[in-house]
Design a protein around this motif. Structure first.
Motif, PDB file in Angstrom:
ATOM      1  N   GLY A   1       0.811  -1.227   0.000  1.00 55.16           N
ATOM      2  CA  GLY A   1       0.000   0.000   0.000  1.00 55.16           C
ATOM      3  C   GLY A   1       0.840   1.270   0.000  1.00 55.16           C
ATOM      4  O   GLY A   1       0.375   2.317  -0.446  1.00 55.16           O
ATOM      5  N   ARG A   2       2.091   1.169   0.470  1.00 54.54           N
ATOM      6  CA  ARG A   2       2.954   2.365   0.534  1.00 54.54           C
ATOM      7  C   ARG A   2       3.733   2.601  -0.762  1.00 54.54           C
ATOM      8  O   ARG A   2       4.420   3.606  -0.919  1.00 54.54           O
ATOM      9  N   LEU A   3       3.650   1.680  -1.702  1.00 57.18           N
ATOM     10  CA  LEU A   3       4.419   1.832  -2.957  1.00 57.18           C
ATOM     11  C   LEU A   3       3.701   2.784  -3.912  1.00 57.18           C
ATOM     12  O   LEU A   3       2.483   2.979  -3.806  1.00 57.18           O
ATOM     13  N   PRO A   4       4.434   3.385  -4.863  1.00 51.97           N
ATOM     14  CA  PRO A   4       3.791   4.319  -5.791  1.00 51.97           C
ATOM     15  C   PRO A   4       2.709   3.640  -6.634  1.00 51.97           C
ATOM     16  O   PRO A   4       2.821   2.452  -6.949  1.00 51.97           O
ATOM     17  N   THR A   5       1.685   4.402  -6.977  1.00 52.10           N
ATOM     18  CA  THR A   5       0.593   3.862  -7.807  1.00 52.10           C
ATOM     19  C   THR A   5       0.739   4.290  -9.271  1.00 52.10           C
ATOM     20  O   THR A   5       0.161   3.660 -10.153  1.00 52.10           O
ATOM     21  N   GLU A   6       1.477   5.363  -9.523  1.00 52.74           N
ATOM     22  CA  GLU A   6       1.575   5.880 -10.896  1.00 52.74           C
ATOM     23  C   GLU A   6       2.651   5.102 -11.652  1.00 52.74           C
ATOM     24  O   GLU A   6       3.746   5.606 -11.924  1.00 52.74           O
ATOM     25  N   VAL A   7       2.299   3.866 -11.965  1.00 56.42           N
ATOM     26  CA  VAL A   7       3.256   2.933 -12.569  1.00 56.42           C
ATOM     27  C   VAL A   7       2.697   2.499 -13.921  1.00 56.42           C
ATOM     28  O   VAL A   7       1.549   2.078 -14.025  1.00 56.42           O
ATOM     29  N   ASP A   8       3.524   2.602 -14.969  1.00 58.84           N
ATOM     30  CA  ASP A   8       3.116   2.185 -16.321  1.00 58.84           C
ATOM     31  C   ASP A   8       3.569   0.764 -16.638  1.00 58.84           C
ATOM     32  O   ASP A   8       2.952   0.076 -17.447  1.00 58.84           O
ATOM     33  N   VAL A   9       4.690   0.368 -16.039  1.00 52.44           N
ATOM     34  CA  VAL A   9       5.278  -0.950 -16.307  1.00 52.44           C
ATOM     35  C   VAL A   9       5.534  -1.629 -14.962  1.00 52.44           C
ATOM     36  O   VAL A   9       6.286  -1.107 -14.134  1.00 52.44           O
ATOM     37  N   LEU A  10       4.895  -2.771 -14.750  1.00 52.47           N
ATOM     38  CA  LEU A  10       5.073  -3.511 -13.496  1.00 52.47           C
ATOM     39  C   LEU A  10       5.739  -4.845 -13.800  1.00 52.47           C
ATOM     40  O   LEU A  10       5.223  -5.630 -14.613  1.00 52.47           O
ATOM     41  N   VAL A  11       6.861  -5.108 -13.151  1.00 49.48           N
ATOM     42  CA  VAL A  11       7.536  -6.402 -13.299  1.00 49.48           C
ATOM     43  C   VAL A  11       7.566  -7.083 -11.931  1.00 49.48           C
ATOM     44  O   VAL A  11       8.211  -6.588 -10.995  1.00 49.48           O
ATOM     45  N   ASN A  12       6.845  -8.192 -11.811  1.00 51.70           N
ATOM     46  CA  ASN A  12       6.824  -8.962 -10.562  1.00 51.70           C
ATOM     47  C   ASN A  12       7.908 -10.025 -10.633  1.00 51.70           C
ATOM     48  O   ASN A  12       7.739 -11.048 -11.291  1.00 51.70           O
ATOM     49  N   SER A  13       9.031  -9.770  -9.949  1.00 55.45           N
ATOM     50  CA  SER A  13      10.142 -10.731 -10.039  1.00 55.45           C
ATOM     51  C   SER A  13      10.546 -11.318  -8.690  1.00 55.45           C
ATOM     52  O   SER A  13      11.214 -12.351  -8.656  1.00 55.45           O
TER      53      SER A  13
ATOM     54  N   MET B   1      -2.887   2.629 -14.893  1.00 56.53           N
ATOM     55  CA  MET B   1      -2.716   2.135 -16.273  1.00 56.53           C
ATOM     56  C   MET B   1      -4.026   2.283 -17.053  1.00 56.53           C
ATOM     57  O   MET B   1      -4.023   2.718 -18.215  1.00 56.53           O
ATOM     58  N   TYR B   2      -5.134   1.932 -16.427  1.00 57.33           N
ATOM     59  CA  TYR B   2      -6.446   2.052 -17.091  1.00 57.33           C
ATOM     60  C   TYR B   2      -6.733   3.515 -17.417  1.00 57.33           C
ATOM     61  O   TYR B   2      -7.249   3.830 -18.495  1.00 57.33           O
ATOM     62  N   ALA B   3      -6.407   4.403 -16.494  1.00 60.16           N
ATOM     63  CA  ALA B   3      -6.676   5.835 -16.724  1.00 60.16           C
ATOM     64  C   ALA B   3      -5.863   6.354 -17.910  1.00 60.16           C
ATOM     65  O   ALA B   3      -6.334   7.186 -18.686  1.00 60.16           O
TER      66      ALA B   3
ATOM     67  N   GLY C   1      -7.434  -6.535 -18.895  1.00 59.35           N
ATOM     68  CA  GLY C   1      -6.702  -5.313 -19.226  1.00 59.35           C
ATOM     69  C   GLY C   1      -6.761  -4.934 -20.695  1.00 59.35           C
ATOM     70  O   GLY C   1      -6.492  -3.778 -21.064  1.00 59.35           O
ATOM     71  N   ALA C   2      -7.127  -5.904 -21.549  1.00 53.37           N
ATOM     72  CA  ALA C   2      -7.001  -5.683 -22.996  1.00 53.37           C
ATOM     73  C   ALA C   2      -7.743  -4.439 -23.469  1.00 53.37           C
ATOM     74  O   ALA C   2      -7.208  -3.637 -24.242  1.00 53.37           O
ATOM     75  N   ARG C   3      -8.958  -4.247 -22.990  1.00 52.33           N
ATOM     76  CA  ARG C   3      -9.723  -3.090 -23.507  1.00 52.33           C
ATOM     77  C   ARG C   3      -9.261  -1.768 -22.894  1.00 52.33           C
ATOM     78  O   ARG C   3      -9.753  -0.703 -23.253  1.00 52.33           O
ATOM     79  N   HIS C   4      -8.290  -1.850 -21.972  1.00 53.03           N
ATOM     80  CA  HIS C   4      -7.707  -0.630 -21.394  1.00 53.03           C
ATOM     81  C   HIS C   4      -6.277  -0.401 -21.901  1.00 53.03           C
ATOM     82  O   HIS C   4      -5.555   0.433 -21.348  1.00 53.03           O
ATOM     83  N   GLY C   5      -5.854  -1.176 -22.893  1.00 52.49           N
ATOM     84  CA  GLY C   5      -4.500  -0.994 -23.435  1.00 52.49           C
ATOM     85  C   GLY C   5      -3.413  -1.592 -22.545  1.00 52.49           C
ATOM     86  O   GLY C   5      -2.242  -1.257 -22.681  1.00 52.49           O
ATOM     87  N   VAL C   6      -3.813  -2.495 -21.651  1.00 53.25           N
ATOM     88  CA  VAL C   6      -2.844  -3.095 -20.722  1.00 53.25           C
ATOM     89  C   VAL C   6      -2.575  -4.536 -21.146  1.00 53.25           C
ATOM     90  O   VAL C   6      -3.517  -5.323 -21.322  1.00 53.25           O
ATOM     91  N   THR C   7      -1.310  -4.892 -21.328  1.00 52.60           N
ATOM     92  CA  THR C   7      -0.952  -6.279 -21.612  1.00 52.60           C
ATOM     93  C   THR C   7      -0.384  -6.930 -20.351  1.00 52.60           C
ATOM     94  O   THR C   7       0.140  -6.246 -19.465  1.00 52.60           O
ATOM     95  N   SER C   8      -0.508  -8.232 -20.293  1.00 51.17           N
ATOM     96  CA  SER C   8       0.050  -8.991 -19.172  1.00 51.17           C
ATOM     97  C   SER C   8       0.586 -10.309 -19.697  1.00 51.17           C
ATOM     98  O   SER C   8      -0.123 -11.036 -20.403  1.00 51.17           O
ATOM     99  N   ASN C   9       1.822 -10.610 -19.369  1.00 50.69           N
ATOM    100  CA  ASN C   9       2.461 -11.837 -19.844  1.00 50.69           C
ATOM    101  C   ASN C   9       3.348 -12.434 -18.765  1.00 50.69           C
ATOM    102  O   ASN C   9       3.821 -11.722 -17.870  1.00 50.69           O
ATOM    103  N   CYS C  10       3.576 -13.737 -18.897  1.00 47.71           N
ATOM    104  CA  CYS C  10       4.574 -14.410 -18.066  1.00 47.71           C
ATOM    105  C   CYS C  10       5.822 -14.667 -18.885  1.00 47.71           C
ATOM    106  O   CYS C  10       5.743 -14.944 -20.087  1.00 47.71           O
ATOM    107  N   VAL C  11       6.944 -14.581 -18.215  1.00 43.98           N
ATOM    108  CA  VAL C  11       8.215 -15.007 -18.794  1.00 43.98           C
ATOM    109  C   VAL C  11       8.643 -16.237 -17.985  1.00 43.98           C
ATOM    110  O   VAL C  11       8.539 -16.242 -16.755  1.00 43.98           O
ATOM    111  N   ASP C  12       9.089 -17.275 -18.694  1.00 44.58           N
ATOM    112  CA  ASP C  12       9.293 -18.578 -18.052  1.00 44.58           C
ATOM    113  C   ASP C  12      10.718 -19.104 -18.259  1.00 44.58           C
ATOM    114  O   ASP C  12      10.952 -19.971 -19.122  1.00 44.58           O
ATOM    115  N   PRO C  13      11.660 -18.595 -17.459  1.00 41.73           N
ATOM    116  CA  PRO C  13      13.036 -19.048 -17.662  1.00 41.73           C
ATOM    117  C   PRO C  13      13.282 -20.457 -17.160  1.00 41.73           C
ATOM    118  O   PRO C  13      12.615 -20.934 -16.230  1.00 41.73           O
TER     119      PRO C  13
END
Ligand SMILES: NC(=O)c1ccc[n+]([C@@H]2O[C@H](COP(=O)([O-])OP(=O)(O)OC[C@H]3O[C@@H](n4cnc5c(N)ncnc54)[C@H](O)[C@@H]3O)[C@@H](O)[C@H]2O)c1
Length: 259
Positions: A77-89, A128-130, A172-184
């Motif tokens: 909750g304390r992290l910034p919200t104005e984020v365009d690119v989110l990488v969960n690593s 991102m939706y906005a 997210g698709a209709r808001h211009g947001v993509t989401s993918n997994c990378v699988d190393p």
């Protein structure tokens, strides 16, 4: 229904003007992703539990450090919200058969690798939706696509992350947001070095032998993957021309999953 791409971001040749948030960014794949996105022009927020390492990483990349335990909802909750690119690593690993696996550790792994990405995606999507543009990349694994014995918590979490990523893509698709997994497959990072040492001790063989016999056994390319090779795919997923690439899982595994 079409979505107005709106921001200059969608037309940009790089990611200048975008803000990225990368978890687990103090080390390994997360650090390499943060570096790749910084090179593409993003302002990067680096989130990690390891205070000295995340401060050092942020200083090296001219980014913004955030010390946070992602298993605590209040920290997210304390992290910034104005984020365009989110990488969960951010991720951890524990190897033990199910009948000996500590239940508390199983729960912590699910929390860090499924619940925290869910909370972060929920945290960042309104912005991102906005804007009508956003990129979510979830660091899964070949273990998100198939199972291995003694990795119940990790395999369960990565399979959960794969599902979360696909639902994010659908919504997210209709808001211009993509989401993918990378699988190393196996990537040369501190997390892997911990596994190497544990398996060498458990099997009474050297770490090199573990790498050859276990980690590279399934790979047609007989070398460990470098974190920068994973980050390159992440950068491409976040860059221009990737609008239709969503809801997918991209193995980076030397043809392991082609078997
Ligand atoms: N290394 C591999 O072979 C490999 C292969 C496939 C997928 N992955 C995945 O890639 C991701 C990154 O792994 P890596 O190899 O770079 O590991 P790593 O150990 O180098 O980095 C993981 C980072 O996550 C941070 N972290 C751990 N618990 C945290 C918490 N509670 N809150 C915040 N941060 C926390 C650690 O401090 C560390 O900096 C993980 O999700 C992992 O499952 C790794």
């Amino acid at each position: 229904m079409t979505t107005d791409p709106g921001p200059e971001l969608a037309r940009a040749t790089d990611l200048s003007g975008a803000t990225a948030l990368v978890t687990g960014a103090a080390s390994g794949i997360g650090y390499a992703c943060a570096a790749r996105l910084a090179t593409a022009g993003c302002a990067v927020h680096l989130v990690d539990l390891d205070r000295p390492s995340v401060l050092r990483a942020a200083s090296e990349l001219d980014g913004h450090p955030h010390v946070a335990d992602l298993t605590e909802e209040s920290a997210i909750g304390r992290l910034p919200t104005e984020v365009d690119v989110l990488v969960n690593s951010a991720g951890i690993q524990h190897v033990a058969p199910i009948h000996e696996f500590p239940a508390e550790l199983f729960t912590r792994i699910q929390h860090l690798m499924v619940t925290a990405p869910f909370l972060l995606i929920r945290h960042c999507l309104p912005h991102m939706y906005a804007r009508g543009w956003g990129r979510v990349v979830n660091m899964s694994s070949v273990h998100g696509l198939r199972a291995s014995p003694n990795k119940s918590a990790y395999v369960a979490a990565k399979h959960g992350l794969e599902g979360l990523s696909k639902v994010t893509a659908l919504e997210g698709a209709r808001h211009g947001v993509t989401s993918n997994c990378v699988d190393p497959g196996y990537v040369r990072t501190p997390l892997l070095e911990g596994q190497l040492a544990a398996q060498a001790e458990a099997n009474g063989i050297t770490e090199d032998e573990v790498a050859d016999r276990v980690f590279l056994h399934h790979s047609a390319i007989k070398r460990l993957i470098e974190p920068e090779e994973v980050a390159e795919v992440v950068g491409w997923l976040c860059g221009p021309g990737s609008d239709h690439l969503t809801g997918t899982s991209i193995p980076i595994d030397g043809a392991w999953t082609a078997h």
